[in-house]
Enzyme design. Sequence first.
Site, PDB file in Angstrom:
ATOM      1  N   LYS A 148       0.868  -1.181   0.000  1.00 36.87           N
ATOM      2  CA  LYS A 148       0.000   0.000   0.000  1.00 36.87           C
ATOM      3  C   LYS A 148       0.903   1.228   0.000  1.00 36.87           C
ATOM      4  CE  LYS A 148      -4.519   0.891   0.509  1.00 36.87           C
ATOM      5  NZ  LYS A 148      -5.695   0.144   0.076  1.00 36.87           N
ATOM      6  N   HIS A 156     -20.783   3.802  -3.624  1.00 34.34           N
ATOM      7  CA  HIS A 156     -20.585   2.952  -4.803  1.00 34.34           C
ATOM      8  C   HIS A 156     -20.971   1.500  -4.517  1.00 34.34           C
ATOM      9  CE1 HIS A 156     -17.986   6.384  -5.853  1.00 34.34           C
ATOM     10  NE2 HIS A 156     -18.415   6.098  -7.062  1.00 34.34           N
ATOM     11  N   VAL A 157     -20.447   0.962  -3.407  1.00 33.52           N
ATOM     12  CA  VAL A 157     -20.692  -0.439  -3.076  1.00 33.52           C
ATOM     13  C   VAL A 157     -22.112  -0.622  -2.533  1.00 33.52           C
ATOM     14  CG1 VAL A 157     -20.038  -2.301  -1.505  1.00 33.52           C
ATOM     15  CG2 VAL A 157     -18.263  -0.967  -2.657  1.00 33.52           C
ATOM     16  N   GLY A 158     -22.492   0.225  -1.575  1.00 31.49           N
ATOM     17  CA  GLY A 158     -23.776   0.072  -0.883  1.00 31.49           C
ATOM     18  C   GLY A 158     -24.959   0.110  -1.843  1.00 31.49           C
TER      19      GLY A 158
HETATM   20  P1  NAD Z   1     -18.089   5.485  -1.133  1.00 34.37           P
HETATM   21  O1  NAD Z   1     -17.277   6.628  -0.645  1.00 34.37           O
HETATM   22  O2  NAD Z   1     -18.611   5.487  -2.529  1.00 34.37           O
HETATM   23  O3  NAD Z   1     -19.359   5.254  -0.167  1.00 34.37           O
HETATM   24  C1  NAD Z   1     -19.303   5.323   1.200  1.00 34.37           C
HETATM   25  C2  NAD Z   1     -20.638   5.869   1.672  1.00 34.37           C
HETATM   26  O4  NAD Z   1     -20.671   5.782   3.097  1.00 34.37           O
HETATM   27  C3  NAD Z   1     -20.873   7.325   1.302  1.00 34.37           C
HETATM   28  O5  NAD Z   1     -22.131   7.455   0.669  1.00 34.37           O
HETATM   29  C4  NAD Z   1     -20.813   8.047   2.652  1.00 34.37           C
HETATM   30  O6  NAD Z   1     -21.667   9.176   2.701  1.00 34.37           O
HETATM   31  C5  NAD Z   1     -21.278   6.973   3.589  1.00 34.37           C
HETATM   32  N1  NAD Z   1     -20.869   7.144   4.983  1.00 34.37           N
HETATM   33  C6  NAD Z   1     -19.695   7.589   5.473  1.00 34.37           C
HETATM   34  N2  NAD Z   1     -19.709   7.576   6.825  1.00 34.37           N
HETATM   35  C7  NAD Z   1     -20.925   7.096   7.176  1.00 34.37           C
HETATM   36  C8  NAD Z   1     -21.540   6.846   8.427  1.00 34.37           C
HETATM   37  N3  NAD Z   1     -20.915   7.083   9.577  1.00 34.37           N
HETATM   38  N4  NAD Z   1     -22.792   6.347   8.429  1.00 34.37           N
HETATM   39  C9  NAD Z   1     -23.455   6.105   7.271  1.00 34.37           C
HETATM   40  N5  NAD Z   1     -22.913   6.333   6.056  1.00 34.37           N
HETATM   41  C10 NAD Z   1     -21.661   6.823   6.011  1.00 34.37           C
HETATM   42  O7  NAD Z   1     -17.193   4.185  -0.862  1.00 34.37           O
HETATM   43  P2  NAD Z   1     -17.379   2.739  -1.491  1.00 34.37           P
HETATM   44  O8  NAD Z   1     -16.483   2.610  -2.662  1.00 34.37           O
HETATM   45  O9  NAD Z   1     -18.833   2.453  -1.613  1.00 34.37           O
HETATM   46  O10 NAD Z   1     -16.736   1.841  -0.343  1.00 34.37           O
HETATM   47  C11 NAD Z   1     -17.456   1.570   0.854  1.00 34.37           C
HETATM   48  C12 NAD Z   1     -16.589   0.732   1.788  1.00 34.37           C
HETATM   49  O11 NAD Z   1     -16.210  -0.479   1.124  1.00 34.37           O
HETATM   50  C13 NAD Z   1     -15.271   1.390   2.199  1.00 34.37           C
HETATM   51  O12 NAD Z   1     -14.941   0.974   3.500  1.00 34.37           O
HETATM   52  C14 NAD Z   1     -14.265   0.813   1.206  1.00 34.37           C
HETATM   53  O13 NAD Z   1     -12.950   0.842   1.731  1.00 34.37           O
HETATM   54  C15 NAD Z   1     -14.787  -0.599   1.094  1.00 34.37           C
HETATM   55  N6  NAD Z   1     -14.397  -1.264  -0.154  1.00 34.37           N
HETATM   56  C16 NAD Z   1     -14.779  -0.739  -1.347  1.00 34.37           C
HETATM   57  C17 NAD Z   1     -14.435  -1.407  -2.521  1.00 34.37           C
HETATM   58  C18 NAD Z   1     -14.877  -0.891  -3.859  1.00 34.37           C
HETATM   59  O14 NAD Z   1     -14.844  -1.657  -4.830  1.00 34.37           O
HETATM   60  N7  NAD Z   1     -15.325   0.354  -3.964  1.00 34.37           N
HETATM   61  C19 NAD Z   1     -13.679  -2.599  -2.474  1.00 34.37           C
HETATM   62  C20 NAD Z   1     -13.318  -3.119  -1.218  1.00 34.37           C
HETATM   63  C21 NAD Z   1     -13.690  -2.439  -0.061  1.00 34.37           C
END
Ligand code: NAD
Length: 349
Positions: free
Chosen positions: A79, A182-184
Site C-alpha cells: 500500500k 458505490h458499493v452500498g
Molecule cells: P463510497 O465513498 O462510494 O461510499 C461510502 C458511503 O458511506 C458514502 O455514501 C458516505 O456518505 C457513507 N458514509 C460515510 N460515513 C458514514 C456513516 N458514519 N454512516 C453512514 N454512512 C456513512 O465508498 P465505497 O467505494 O462504496 O466503499 C465503501 C466501503 O467499502 C469502504 O470501507 C471501502 O474501503 C470498502 N471497499 C470498497 C471497494 C470498492 O470496490 N469500492 C472494495 C473493497 C472495499
Amino acid sequence: MEITTIDAPDHERVVEFKDAASGLSGFVAIHSTQLGPAAGGVRMRTYGHPSEALDDALRLSRGMTYKNAAADLPLGGGKAVIIGDPTADKTPRLLQAFGRVVQSLGGQYWTAEDMGMTPADMAQIGTETEYVAGLPDGPFASGDPSPITARGIFNAIRVTARHRFGSADLSGKTVSVQGLGHVGEHLCALLNDAGAKLVITDIDTGQTARLADRFAAQAVAPDAIYAAEADIFAPCAIGGILNETSIPLLKVGAVAGGANNQLATDADAQRLHDRGIIYAPDFVANGGGIVNVATEILKIKDREAWVGQRLEALERTMDRILTRAKVDGVSPHAVAESIVEEKLHPQAA
Ligand code: NAD
C-alpha cells in the site's frame, strides 16, 4: 527525489519518498511478496504527523496481504500513502513523481486507486510507471470495481445466511445497510432483487431518501442503524464501526458487509462471537474489488469468466471459514486469519 528505506519489522520493504520539486511525500509499504508482487492502492490524505501516514501504510499493506491471499490471487500485499490534501495539493507533477517512485521498486509493488484517487490520476501515474492498475482505458483497464465488490458481498451474505438461518434464500429476510455509496447502492439492488427487505442509512440524507424510494426501504438516521431490527447487518461505509459501543446494540443474527477494517480491534471479533452473531470477515467478503483490479495486473483475457470463478472461490472460502469457526467454537475472523497464515507459512501449519 529522495527515496529512503525504512526498517519496519514484519514488512519486506518500506520506503519513504520526498520530492521537493513537486511537493510529493509519503510511504510505500510492501508487507509481503511471497504469493506474488505486492498489490494495493495509493491513498492520498492529510495526516497530523508523518508517523501516522507510515502507520496507515503499514496497517493497510498487511491487510492487502490477507485480502489477496484470501482471494487466492498470485499477489502479495502493499500500500502507498501520499501525504496531502487531494483537493488542493494533487498536481500532475506530483502524480508523475509518485509514478517514478513506483517504477523505482521494479515491479515489487503495483499501485491502484484508493481514497483520494481517481482513474485519471492513475493515468498520470502511468506516464512514469508500468506498474499501475485502475486505469480509465487501455486493453486490460478494469474500470469501477464496486459492482464486482458488491456481488462478492452479496454472495458472502447468502453464505452467512445459510450458516445462521439454515437457508441462503434472502426473500423475506431483512438486511440493514450502512453506507449507500458505490458499493452500498449496488448491494442494495442485488438484495432487493433477491427479495430482501432493506433498512438503510447514509450520512448523505439525499442518497438515503433516493434509495428508500427506489427500493421501498426503511430509512433510518446514521446512529440508529446499529439498533435496527434486522437479520443481517451489512456495513458498507467506514472502518472501526464494530466496537465495544456498537456491538451491544446490534439486533441481528449476522454481520456481513463490504467496508474495510470493520472491527475496531481483534477483541471485537470475540465480542460478536460471544453474542452469537456470525461475523463474515471483511477482507474475504469484499475481495471482489481486488479480484477486479487483478484482471488488469495479471492481464486476464477472458475477464468475465475469470472474475466469476474467483468470486465462486471466495464464496467457498467464506463457507469453509464459517464451518470451521462453528466446529472449533471460535470467531470466523480468527479462522480467516489462520487460513491466510497457513497459505503464507505452509511449513508451519
Ligand atoms: P463510497 O465513498 O462510494 O461510499 C461510502 C458511503 O458511506 C458514502 O455514501 C458516505 O456518505 C457513507 N458514509 C460515510 N460515513 C458514514 C456513516 N458514519 N454512516 C453512514 N454512512 C456513512 O465508498 P465505497 O467505494 O462504496 O466503499 C465503501 C466501503 O467499502 C469502504 O470501507 C471501502 O474501503 C470498502 N471497499 C470498497 C471497494 C470498492 O470496490 N469500492 C472494495 C473493497 C472495499
